[in-house]
Scaffold this active site. Sequence first.
Site, mmCIF file in Angstrom:
data_model
loop_
_atom_site.group_PDB
_atom_site.id
_atom_site.type_symbol
_atom_site.label_atom_id
_atom_site.label_comp_id
_atom_site.label_asym_id
_atom_site.label_seq_id
_atom_site.Cartn_x
_atom_site.Cartn_y
_atom_site.Cartn_z
ATOM 1 C CE LYS A 58 -0.291 -0.390 5.016
ATOM 2 N NZ LYS A 58 -1.127 -0.883 6.137
ATOM 3 C CE1 TYR A 80 14.285 30.962 5.472
ATOM 4 C CE2 TYR A 80 14.226 28.591 5.094
ATOM 5 C CZ TYR A 80 14.102 29.887 4.618
ATOM 6 O OH TYR A 80 13.801 30.111 3.305
HETATM 7 C C1 LIG Z 1 -0.319 -1.864 6.794
HETATM 8 C C2 LIG Z 1 -0.914 -3.146 7.254
HETATM 9 C C3 LIG Z 1 -0.107 -4.285 7.446
HETATM 10 C C4 LIG Z 1 1.414 -4.254 7.384
HETATM 11 O O1 LIG Z 1 1.903 -3.735 8.602
HETATM 12 P P1 LIG Z 1 3.487 -3.641 8.900
HETATM 13 O O2 LIG Z 1 3.567 -3.144 10.290
HETATM 14 O O3 LIG Z 1 4.029 -2.666 7.909
HETATM 15 O O4 LIG Z 1 4.038 -5.003 8.706
HETATM 16 C C5 LIG Z 1 -0.745 -5.483 7.744
HETATM 17 N N1 LIG Z 1 -2.096 -5.539 7.874
HETATM 18 C C6 LIG Z 1 -2.884 -4.461 7.709
HETATM 19 C C7 LIG Z 1 -4.363 -4.590 7.881
HETATM 20 C C8 LIG Z 1 -2.323 -3.230 7.415
HETATM 21 O O5 LIG Z 1 -3.117 -2.156 7.283
#
Ligand SMILES: *Cc1c(COP(=O)(O)O)cnc(C)c1O
Length: 363
Positions: A32, A250
Amino acid sequence: MTEAVINLSALRTNLGAVRSLAPRSGIVAVIKANAYGHGLLPMARALAPQVGVLALARIEEAIQLRQLGIEQRLLVLSSRPDLEQLRLCASQAIEPVVHDAATARLITRHSFTPALHVWLKIDTGMHRLGVAPAEAAALYRQLQGAPGVVQVTLMTHFASAEDPDTDTTLRQLQCFNRSTSNLRAQCSLANSAAIIQHPDAHRDWVRPGIMLYGANPLGENALPALRPVMTLRSRLLAVRDIGPNEGVGYNHIWHSSCATRIGTVAVGYGDGYPRHARNGTPVLVNGRRAPIAGRVSMDTMTIDLAGHPEARPGDEVVLWGEGLPVNEIAAQAETIAYELLTRVSQRVSYRYVESTPPSSFEK
Ligand SMILES: *Cc1c(COP(=O)(O)O)cnc(C)c1O
């Protein structure tokens, strides 16, 4: 100027670590958010032949992958599909997560061809998405008996799997087991942290995200040893000598205590480097550490080159990755590796390599 070098052999090494931790489970590789900032299509292509399922957050991401020719099973974790989107999922063989009774009802009342593979999410304590444990079994049976459904996989998500000091994960695991004990379904519970420290949660499908990209959610020194997939690097734009008690950048939030050399690096928050990185946050100049000195700005940051008399404009600067864990930079900016990786911006160019990045990029 700024480049994200993506090391595909490191990705395979980390996938191997998942396999050896959970040898009896199938792998749902989570890609994702542009594969945690590593590039959706290249990561999908690299992972697809090696894993059972690829997971996205949105239906749009899954459709995009189908259009680009990815034929792997695709799971959509965080959407709430309406009827039209469910039909699209069926026709594209995209597997939605059902996390409320209304969506389950919608699916039950219609037919889909080919039939849908759905994942039913149970809220065992994270209280973000999922059906109540008490209604899970009935919804499972309802979906499993629906004419438009070919298979239902059960899942849940942990709130604190990386935290060794809480029993939250154990309680969520017990809740999941209780509410699904009479169901003969495939089950998926474990994110990266649970893959590493909760073997009881491995079950049929594990869902690694961050560990595939080489950041250990338990901390940099925890096992297994993972390899950073992304190395973010840029170059020195300028080097100047300054006297003692001079303010830099800055609002002059950093002052020289003695005469020193200041290097200006061609990277800033416009590239996704965190503006909140503290003074003293390390970068690597020609492979050795130098501290940030002054506020990170949009296109540049300044570093103290006191220990680097050889540094010249044009020299390579590594912001994180090979030799400098992204977890360490995240801690300095009071965030987590996930956020830094996903925030790398459009302006950064990506290069995909088969092995460790060369020490300096092509001029
Ligand atoms: C993002 C996500 C994962 C992966 O989690 P990590 O901590 O990056 O391994 C697994 N399951 C769901 C439902 C997620 O939203």
